[in-house]
Design a protein around this motif. Structure first.
Motif, mmCIF file in Angstrom:
data_model
loop_
_atom_site.group_PDB
_atom_site.id
_atom_site.type_symbol
_atom_site.label_atom_id
_atom_site.label_comp_id
_atom_site.label_asym_id
_atom_site.label_seq_id
_atom_site.Cartn_x
_atom_site.Cartn_y
_atom_site.Cartn_z
ATOM 1 N N ARG A 4 0.833 -1.212 0.000
ATOM 2 C CA ARG A 4 0.000 0.000 0.000
ATOM 3 C C ARG A 4 0.863 1.256 0.000
ATOM 4 N N GLN A 5 1.946 1.258 0.783
ATOM 5 C CA GLN A 5 2.820 2.439 0.816
ATOM 6 C C GLN A 5 3.464 2.679 -0.548
ATOM 7 N N ILE A 6 3.872 1.623 -1.227
ATOM 8 C CA ILE A 6 4.455 1.775 -2.559
ATOM 9 C C ILE A 6 3.418 2.336 -3.525
ATOM 10 N N ALA A 7 2.191 1.820 -3.457
ATOM 11 C CA ALA A 7 1.130 2.332 -4.334
ATOM 12 C C ALA A 7 0.887 3.815 -4.089
ATOM 13 N N GLU A 8 0.771 4.203 -2.835
ATOM 14 C CA GLU A 8 0.513 5.602 -2.515
ATOM 15 C C GLU A 8 1.695 6.489 -2.883
ATOM 16 N N LEU A 9 2.901 5.949 -2.802
ATOM 17 C CA LEU A 9 4.086 6.711 -3.179
ATOM 18 C C LEU A 9 4.068 7.051 -4.670
ATOM 19 N N HIS A 10 3.370 6.250 -5.462
ATOM 20 C CA HIS A 10 3.254 6.487 -6.901
ATOM 21 C C HIS A 10 1.928 7.154 -7.277
ATOM 22 N N GLY A 11 1.212 7.649 -6.277
ATOM 23 C CA GLY A 11 -0.071 8.287 -6.558
ATOM 24 C C GLY A 11 -1.188 7.305 -6.824
ATOM 25 N N GLY A 12 -0.985 6.039 -6.454
ATOM 26 C CA GLY A 12 -1.998 5.016 -6.668
ATOM 27 C C GLY A 12 -2.613 4.543 -5.374
ATOM 28 N N SER A 13 -3.146 3.330 -5.386
ATOM 29 C CA SER A 13 -3.822 2.797 -4.203
ATOM 30 C C SER A 13 -3.900 1.273 -4.313
ATOM 31 N N ILE A 14 -4.293 0.666 -3.212
ATOM 32 C CA ILE A 14 -4.579 -0.766 -3.176
ATOM 33 C C ILE A 14 -6.069 -0.937 -2.929
ATOM 34 N N ARG A 15 -6.733 -1.624 -3.841
ATOM 35 C CA ARG A 15 -8.169 -1.892 -3.674
ATOM 36 C C ARG A 15 -8.339 -3.293 -3.106
ATOM 37 N N PHE A 16 -9.201 -3.404 -2.091
ATOM 38 C CA PHE A 16 -9.418 -4.692 -1.432
ATOM 39 C C PHE A 16 -10.900 -5.020 -1.406
ATOM 40 N N ALA A 17 -11.218 -6.279 -1.651
ATOM 41 C CA ALA A 17 -12.601 -6.751 -1.549
ATOM 42 C C ALA A 17 -12.582 -8.189 -1.049
ATOM 43 N N HIS A 18 -13.587 -8.529 -0.259
ATOM 44 C CA HIS A 18 -13.664 -9.884 0.296
ATOM 45 C C HIS A 18 -15.127 -10.262 0.455
ATOM 46 N N GLU A 19 -15.446 -11.468 0.017
ATOM 47 C CA GLU A 19 -16.815 -11.970 0.174
ATOM 48 C C GLU A 19 -16.775 -13.488 0.222
ATOM 49 N N ASN A 20 -17.168 -14.026 1.362
ATOM 50 C CA ASN A 20 -17.283 -15.479 1.541
ATOM 51 C C ASN A 20 -16.003 -16.225 1.151
ATOM 52 N N GLY A 21 -14.859 -15.692 1.578
ATOM 53 C CA GLY A 21 -13.602 -16.370 1.314
ATOM 54 C C GLY A 21 -12.983 -16.064 -0.030
ATOM 55 N N SER A 22 -13.628 -15.224 -0.835
ATOM 56 C CA SER A 22 -13.059 -14.797 -2.111
ATOM 57 C C SER A 22 -12.367 -13.449 -1.893
ATOM 58 N N PHE A 23 -11.051 -13.415 -2.128
ATOM 59 C CA PHE A 23 -10.251 -12.229 -1.830
ATOM 60 C C PHE A 23 -9.781 -11.562 -3.115
ATOM 61 N N LEU A 24 -9.764 -10.243 -3.087
ATOM 62 C CA LEU A 24 -9.243 -9.458 -4.201
ATOM 63 C C LEU A 24 -8.351 -8.358 -3.651
ATOM 64 N N PHE A 25 -7.100 -8.330 -4.125
ATOM 65 C CA PHE A 25 -6.179 -7.233 -3.849
ATOM 66 C C PHE A 25 -5.727 -6.694 -5.200
ATOM 67 N N ALA A 26 -5.983 -5.412 -5.432
ATOM 68 C CA ALA A 26 -5.674 -4.827 -6.732
ATOM 69 C C ALA A 26 -4.801 -3.595 -6.567
ATOM 70 N N LEU A 27 -3.669 -3.588 -7.283
ATOM 71 C CA LEU A 27 -2.767 -2.432 -7.301
ATOM 72 C C LEU A 27 -3.199 -1.509 -8.431
ATOM 73 N N ARG A 28 -3.571 -0.270 -8.084
ATOM 74 C CA ARG A 28 -4.014 0.711 -9.080
ATOM 75 C C ARG A 28 -2.946 1.796 -9.223
ATOM 76 N N LEU A 29 -2.535 2.036 -10.479
ATOM 77 C CA LEU A 29 -1.518 3.042 -10.770
ATOM 78 C C LEU A 29 -2.021 3.964 -11.879
ATOM 79 N N PRO A 30 -1.772 5.266 -11.763
ATOM 80 C CA PRO A 30 -2.196 6.180 -12.836
ATOM 81 C C PRO A 30 -1.387 5.931 -14.105
ATOM 82 N N LEU A 31 -2.090 5.976 -15.249
ATOM 83 C CA LEU A 31 -1.424 5.781 -16.537
ATOM 84 C C LEU A 31 -0.555 6.986 -16.880
#
Length: 351
Positions: free
Chosen positions: A322-349
């Motif tokens: 998350r710190q690396i993402a924010e250092l590049h002006g991006g973010s980490i998106r997280f979602a979880h539902e019934n044991g299904s996990f999503l971690f997504a690194l978002r970076l500006p183009l």
């Protein structure tokens, strides 16, 4: 309301003077005049004496509750001075002392909050020291043990010797990874980290990492499936080594907590002027409280959720990502539902 409260003491003062003047004037009106009497001077002092007596009597009656409340405030202040910051002064009046009581209570709350923060900070520091000592000691103890076996040549054959050397190397690499995570987190937190910014296709980087990570996943009973859309460019201006570090942390997190056998999916998509590299996996569900703690430093999930053979860390992987993402002006998106996990690194183009 505030204006009326601030006039409370003045009102008592003016009320006492008014009542005293009325009493003195009444006595003056009813007092007979005897100019020839030798007590004439005393008769003239009677209204003045009546005024002062009435003033002190009425002022005492009107201010007695005020003085009593002052004593209550003083007692409350003494209790707070003894360190009992949970104590609160009762707010019983509607005058100037209301503000005094409210300020005392606010001061006590601030002090109590500050002391609690300092206590939690001290506890966090002690927990950190304990955790670091344990996490560093575990692989170091193993390395010392393996080196002892080699030194004393307490192995049956060359195959067992090679296995001991391999285990010692793995523990040394684990120790190296722990120290690198700690240094990386320290640099990112202190702002001392310098970025080597290049323009590159993050899709190509993700594809290369997928190829490199696939045998690691297979070794631990999981498979990796990589998909991406070729139609849109995914160029970003970032430090490729740091982005690789963030993605590696997301992939290792997915591998640690995936069901075995299982599948880890890695996708690259472009939308809303951002490139998103998503890592999905199936694992044991977590509670809402655990979700809130996932990105906290040194947080470790229940060890029973992790694969047995995955090397443990400091609990800094997601925090660093998350710190690396924010250092590049991006973010980490997280979602979880019934044991299904999503971690997504978002970076500006770029562009």
């Amino acid at each position: 309301m505030n204006k009326r409260r601030r006039l409370g003491i003045r009102g008592k003062w003016l009320g006492s003077i008014t009542l005293s003047l009325i009493a003195g004037f009444t006595v003056s009106t009813l007092t007979p005049v005897f100019p020839a009497s030798k007590y004439w001077f005393l008769f003239q002092l009677t209204p003045l004496a009546t005024f002062f007596i009435a003033f002190f009597f009425t002022y005492f009656l009107l201010t007695r509750p005020f003085v009593q409340y002052l004593r209550t405030l003083a007692d409350g202040l003494n209790v707070l001075a003894e360190g009992k910051l949970q104590h609160r002064v009762p707010v019983l009046r509607q005058d100037e002392l209301t503000d005094v009581a409210a300020n005392l209570n606010a001061m006590a709350e601030r002090l109590e909050s500050q002391i609690e923060k300092e206590r939690l900070a001290e506890k966090s520091k002690m927990d950190l020291i304990t955790g670091l000592s344990h996490d560093l000691r575990t692989p170091l103890t193993s390395i010392v043990g393996y080196l002892g076996l080699l030194k004393n040549q307490t192995y049956r054959d060359e195959a067992e010797r090679d296995r001991i050397v391999e285990n010692a190397e793995n523990k040394a690499l684990q120790l190296k990874k722990l120290i690198e995570d700690l240094f990386e987190y320290t640099r990112l937190t202190d702002g001392a980290s310098e970025l080597r910014v290049l323009i590159f296709d993050v899709r190509a980087l993700a594809a290369q990492m997928a190829v490199e990570f696939e045998p690691i996943a297979a070794e631990h009973g999981a498979s990796l499936r990589f998909t991406h859309a070729d139609r849109l460019p995914a160029n970003v201006a970032a430090d490729p080594d740091r982005i690789r570090r963030a993605l590696d942390n997301l992939l290792m997190n997915a591998l640690k907590f995936s069901v075995k056998p299982g599948e880890i999916r890695m996708t690259v998509a472009v939308a809303d002027a951002c490139a998103e590299i998503a890592v999905r996996n199936l694992g044991d569900p977590v509670t809402a409280e655990q979700e809130r703690q996932l990105f906290e430093r040194f947080y470790k999930a229940d060890a029973s959720r992790s694969a047995d053979r995955i090397q443990p860390g400091f609990g800094l992987g997601l925090t660093i990502a998350r710190q690396i993402a924010e250092l590049h002006g991006g973010s980490i998106r997280f979602a979880h539902e019934n044991g299904s996990f999503l971690f997504a690194l978002r970076l500006p183009l770029h562009g």
